[in-house]
Design an enzyme around this catalytic site. Sequence first.
Site: not given
Lengths: 81, 220
Positions: B87, B195, B197
């Site tokens: 990002c 993302h 994560e």
Amino acid sequence: MRVTIIITPKSDVYDPEGMAVCKSLIENYNLMNITSVTKGKIFVINVNGDKDDEKLIDTLHNTAKSFLSNPIIEEYKLIIE
Amino acid sequence: MKNVGIIRFPGSLDDKDVIKAIKYIGCSYTILKHTDTSINNIDCVIIPGGFTYGDYLRCGAIASKTLIMRTLYKVASSTDIPILGICNGFQILCETALLPGILRQNKNSKFICNEQNISVNILNNQYWLSFIDDMHIKLPLKSGYGMYYIDNNSLNALIDNKQNIFTYINNPNGSLNSIAGIINRRGNILGIMPHPEYAIDYRYHCSIDGLKIFLSILRM
């Protein structure tokens, strides 16, 4: 001296913010003659130096080109007063 | 044990979740500050998302000129150190010129926060995709400035060199060629807008495809 650096999106680059402002001007202010709006940035920099100082002017151009603007999408104009 | 360098800038946001992911796969980590000038005993570097320096000037522009990014640029020029930018991290890698192009405001001007189906175009990336075995993955996207842009010639070169590693199935933000993530020519530097994560654990997330990206660190 005072250095003004104007950054604008390149004419062929899609500018969503400019288009949103353009739409608002047409819809909310009845400015039907507007064909486009470009949104940019202005930096006013006060510098101790002389406009004949080529090295200083080169550095300012370099900064405007490589940091204050991104040459992929933006162009800049440097005005020295 | 692999040691992951995680760069934390003023305004980094997702570093805590990257740390959780790194712990989850059993690796150690070192926080690299924006003022650091050395990258030692680090096996790979992750630049998490967020709003570094308030997104002032352009997203990632101010972070790209910091001491740690100048150091990383030098290290990346002389070694094949794997780097992952997520990002805002992707935006920083582009502004640092470690990856080509730029991320611009979403085409519809809206902040997008939802799950995205993503097509994996290149499966043989030895650095970041060694655990990905599917041509389709699902990851969450949350960004206002995620529209990938590059000039025409560079876009053609990017595709010819097979650097457009991830593309959206339903382009949500107007990215050119639906690009969601790219690699550099050597393949060690990955920038991705969605993302990974936040795709670690089925109990909380939409998939575990992000985990597969982090697991690749074990095979580096």
